[in-house]
Structure formats: C-alpha cells, structure tokens
Design a protein around this motif. Structure first.
Motif, short mmCIF file in Angstrom:
data_model
loop_
_atom_site.label_atom_id
_atom_site.label_comp_id
_atom_site.label_asym_id
_atom_site.label_seq_id
_atom_site.Cartn_x
_atom_site.Cartn_y
_atom_site.Cartn_z
N LEU A 92 13.03 92.82 59.94
CA LEU A 92 11.93 93.74 60.17
C LEU A 92 12.04 94.81 59.10
N VAL A 93 10.92 95.33 58.71
CA VAL A 93 10.92 96.34 57.66
C VAL A 93 11.80 97.52 58.06
N GLY A 94 12.72 97.89 57.18
CA GLY A 94 13.56 99.07 57.41
C GLY A 94 14.78 98.82 58.25
N LEU A 95 15.03 97.57 58.67
CA LEU A 95 16.18 97.28 59.52
C LEU A 95 16.97 96.10 58.96
N ASP A 96 18.27 96.23 59.00
CA ASP A 96 19.15 95.15 58.56
C ASP A 96 19.04 93.98 59.54
N MET A 125 17.31 107.29 72.54
CA MET A 125 17.75 108.63 72.14
C MET A 125 18.11 108.68 70.66
N ASP A 126 17.89 107.56 69.96
CA ASP A 126 18.15 107.47 68.52
C ASP A 126 16.89 107.89 67.77
N THR A 127 16.94 109.05 67.12
CA THR A 127 15.75 109.58 66.45
C THR A 127 15.24 108.64 65.38
N ASN A 128 16.14 108.10 64.56
CA ASN A 128 15.72 107.20 63.48
C ASN A 128 15.08 105.93 64.02
N LEU A 129 15.59 105.44 65.14
CA LEU A 129 15.02 104.22 65.72
C LEU A 129 13.63 104.49 66.29
N ARG A 130 13.40 105.70 66.81
CA ARG A 130 12.05 106.05 67.27
C ARG A 130 11.08 106.07 66.10
N ILE A 131 11.55 106.58 64.96
CA ILE A 131 10.70 106.61 63.76
C ILE A 131 10.37 105.19 63.31
N ARG A 132 11.38 104.31 63.31
CA ARG A 132 11.15 102.93 62.90
C ARG A 132 10.20 102.22 63.86
N ALA A 133 10.40 102.47 65.17
CA ALA A 133 9.51 101.85 66.16
C ALA A 133 8.07 102.30 65.95
N ASP A 134 7.89 103.57 65.70
CA ASP A 134 6.54 104.09 65.48
C ASP A 134 5.91 103.47 64.24
N ALA A 135 6.73 103.29 63.20
CA ALA A 135 6.23 102.68 61.96
C ALA A 135 5.80 101.23 62.18
N LEU A 136 6.42 100.57 63.17
CA LEU A 136 6.08 99.18 63.47
C LEU A 136 5.04 99.06 64.58
N GLY A 137 4.46 100.19 64.96
CA GLY A 137 3.37 100.17 65.94
C GLY A 137 3.81 100.13 67.38
N VAL A 138 5.06 100.48 67.65
CA VAL A 138 5.57 100.50 69.03
C VAL A 138 5.65 101.95 69.50
N THR A 139 5.03 102.25 70.62
CA THR A 139 5.10 103.59 71.19
C THR A 139 6.54 103.88 71.61
#
Length: 441
Positions: A92-96, A125-139
């Motif tokens: 997935l974009v941005g994830l290993d 509770m992972d801020t970076n993972l919330r950003i990645r989820a948002d970038a992939l269209g996941v609320t």
C-alpha cells in the motif's frame, strides 16, 4: 446509525476494556492486531498486563454457539468479530509490505469496501497511521475514552463579583454564603471581589457541605518558612494542610512551586504536628531524553539520580534557613530519612502495598497512565492523604498525552468530590529566568 469500528492493537493495549465501550456498534479486530498483542504478553509492565487481560476477555466471549470469526454479541447490543483478510496485502502506498500496520489497515479497507451500508471507522492511537489511513480514504479516529479536558483550561480560583457588604462579612466572621448565581465545585478557590471597588477582595474556599465560602487556613508565617507568593499558592497550601481533603492534584508549569509546597506541607503535618506517621515521596522512573542505561551500586545508589529533584527541595527546606519549625532545625532531612519518618522511593514496587496514616506525594504524575494512578490511589489506607503533582505539557511517557495521562484524568474525575481538591498554579516563582524560559520556550 450503526457503524463498523476496526480497532488497532495499540487501542487494546492501552485499554483492554475498550471492546465494551463502543455502544451498539460492530467491532472488528484484525487477526494481525492479535498477533501484535501476543508479543507483549510476557512483559511485567502494564502493557504486558493489558495484553494478558484482552486475551482473557476475548477468550471469555467464545462459546460453542458464539465464534469470534463469525461475530459474538456484546452486552450493549453490538457485536465483535476477529477478521482475517482474504489475502495478505503486498503493498500500500506509504507502508512497507512487511508491516503489521499495513495488514491491519488492509482489514479496515476490506471492511469498508465489503459493507458499504454502514460507515467504517478505523480507530488507532498511532498518529502516523491515522494520516496514512486518511490518505487511503479510510475514516480514522483516535481512542478517547479516558481523555480528560485540559486541566489548565479550568481556573482553580474563580473570581466572583459580590456586594461590598459580603466581603466585609467574610472578614468579620471568616465565612459568607456562597453566591447563588454561580455554580461552584466542592473545594474550589473563590476570590470575592467588591462590585464597587475592584481592589476590595477576599480569598476563600467553597465548602459544599455548608454552602459557604470559608476563609483559607494558611498560616501567616507560611509553612516550614515557605510563604505563598500568589493566590493560587495560598489556596494550594490550604488544601495541603486540610486533613479532610484526602486527594489534592497540583498542576502547573516548571517553577510554580508544586513540589516545594507539597513537601513543606507534608513535613509540617508529619514532622511537626505528628498527624501522619510518615511522609512518603515518590516519582515514576522516567528519563528525560536518552536513558543512561544500567547504574552501578545498590538500590539507593541506583535511585539517587532519579530522586535528586526531591532531595534538592528537601535540602532547600532545611539547609537554606527556610525550616524554622519545632525540632526541624536540629534534625536535618538526612536524619529524617535515616529514621524512616521521611521516605523517598520509586513507584515501581507500590502494587500490593497498604499505606495507612501517611502523607503520600507523587511527583511528575503526568507520566503515569490512568491505570497506574488508580493503583496508587487504591493503596491509600485509613487516614492517608495523597498529593499528585505534575505538568501535563511536559510528558516523557510516549503512551500518554496531555489529555489521557493519569494526572489529568484524576483531576477531571474527582472535581465533584468533597474529599478532593484541584489547583492550577499559573505563575512561576522559581526565578525571573525560569519564568521567562517557561513562557518563551
């Protein structure tokens, strides 16, 4: 509307009972989150205890008729199931591609795409993972069940305008009826200000049992030679010296006098007045910056660097001439430590203890989780008073923030209780340089 909530592993490691706090919605736990939690089950830390707790809770939900893979009903009307994606994602974009975060996020994407009738929300509770989820269209949302309002946004001393006659009556009798048009929490500080003359004021504390604003009982000559320098410090000393108030939270930036006031009041009530059998001072072992690693020596020698801030304050109270009370001049703090009347120790081994008739000060409490603070407060035996001090904006613990740390949560949960008091110390009194640094930096 009923929703799908996909939970990350860090939510369950933070609060194992989170699975019961999503009302009548449907919870999905990715199997990869279970794998991640399994890595911590042997730890002796709180994270390890939480890993074992969530495993027991999930195991308790299983039965021949309720399978976690299909979904089990929860008490509040929702369901819980453990989801396994049809395929392990490659990229997935941005994830290993080998990342557990990728696999957990893929489950949220699969749930969103498969069940389009309900909103799907990814909770982490992972801020970076919330950003990645948002970038992939996941609320995505953070978990805020135990979050408390910023305690520094609430004034510990409320200013109330009253007729000048009320201020005069307060000085004559030492109390006055509480203003009817103002809602006051138990033990909140109140500054009565004359409506006609702004300089005509009186400082007191609201006694909920009497419905009165009563005068502060702070000694004119201070405590152990320490005199309050502002109204918040005067109010704090009143709470610290009142044996009816069993829990006090002192919050403020560096240099506001939190630890010094608590130690001075504790020494007064323990050494001079003999109300408590021992003054116990403790703080979490949490380094600022990079840890130094293993320290040589016995337990006392290992703990000395961690407890040095407390020793500094005790030394100031005794050696600088501040302590001029009965018998304290001749008995330095070293003698008090050797006799056990004053004890300084870490919080590491407090679980299982019972602490009756003690004055317990927990410094740097903002680095504790709500569960750890609960463990400390439930150690209190008959006649014990507990003081929690700290600054929610100077946190070294990576697993809590200014709203979810134990100090902020306790201050919020206990503000309506008659045996608790809360003070926000706003003005630094350590030095002009320290105050400028706290404000400018």
């Amino acid at each position: 509307m009923r929703k799908n909530y996909v939970l990350d592993a860090n939510v369950l490691l933070h609060d194992p009972h989170a699975i019961f706090k999503f009302e009548d919605n449907d919870l999905i736990i990715p199997i990869y989150a279970i794998e991640e939690i399994d890595q911590f089950k042997r730890e002796g830390s709180e994270r390890g205890r939480n890993a074992r707790t969530i495993a027991r809770l999930l195991d308790g939900l299983r039965s021949p008729s309720n399978q976690l893979s299909v979904g089990v009903p929860l008490e509040r009307g929702g369901t819980l199931r453990i989801a396994i994606p049809q395929r392990r994602p490659n990229a997935l974009v941005g994830l290993d591609s080998k990342s557990q975060d990728l696999a957990i996020l893929q489950v949220a994407i699969d749930v969103r795409d498969k069940d389009k009738d309900k909103p799907t929300i990814f909770v982490t509770m992972d801020t970076n993972l919330r950003i990645r989820a948002d970038a992939l269209g996941v609320t995505s949302e953070t978990y805020e069940s135990e979050a408390a309002p910023d305690p520094e946004n609430e004034l510990s001393v409320l200013e109330v305008e009253v007729p000048g006659s009320d201020v005069d009556l307060f000085f004559q009798h030492g109390f006055v009826a509480a203003p009817h048009r103002t809602v006051l929490h138990p033990n909140v500080g109140v500054l009565l200000r004359d409506e006609a003359s702004a300089a005509h004021t009186a400082l007191g504390r609201f006694d909920a049992s009497k419905g009165q604003v009563v005068a502060l009982r702070t000694p004119r000559d201070g405590v152990m030679g320490v005199r309050p320098r502002n109204k918040e410090q005067a109010y704090a000393l009143d709470l610290l010296l009142d044996d009816e108030i069993r829990l006090v939270t002192l919050i403020g930036k560096a240099g506001t006098g939190k630890t010094l006031l608590a130690l001075a009041a504790g020494l007064r009530r323990t050494v001079e007045d003999g109300v408590y059998s021992r003054l116990l001072v403790s703080r979490p072992v949490m380094p600022l910056g990079r840890d130094l690693g293993f320290l040589p020596g016995d337990v006392d020698e290992k703990l000395n660097p961690w407890m040095q801030p407390i020793y500094d304050n005790l030394e100031f109270l005794f050696s600088s001439g501040a302590a001029r009370g009965k018998g304290t001049e001749a008995r330095g703090f070293v003698q008090l430590l050797e006799s056990g009347v004053v004890q300084v120790e870490p919080l590491t081994y407090i679980r299982g203890r019972s602490l009756p008739h003690q004055y317990l000060i927990v410094d740097e409490a903002q680095n504790l989780t709500p569960h750890e603070v609960k463990t400390i407060i439930t150690r209190a035996g008959e006649g014990t008073k507990i003081i929690l001090t700290g600054d929610p904006h100077q946190i070294d613990n990576p697993y809590v923030d200014h709203a979810s740390n134990g100090l902020s949560v306790v201050a919020d949960r206990f503000k309506q209780e008659a045996i608790a008091g809360h003070v926000v110390l706003a003005k630094g009194e350590r030095s002009e340089l320290a105050e400028l640094a706290a404000n400018l930096l």
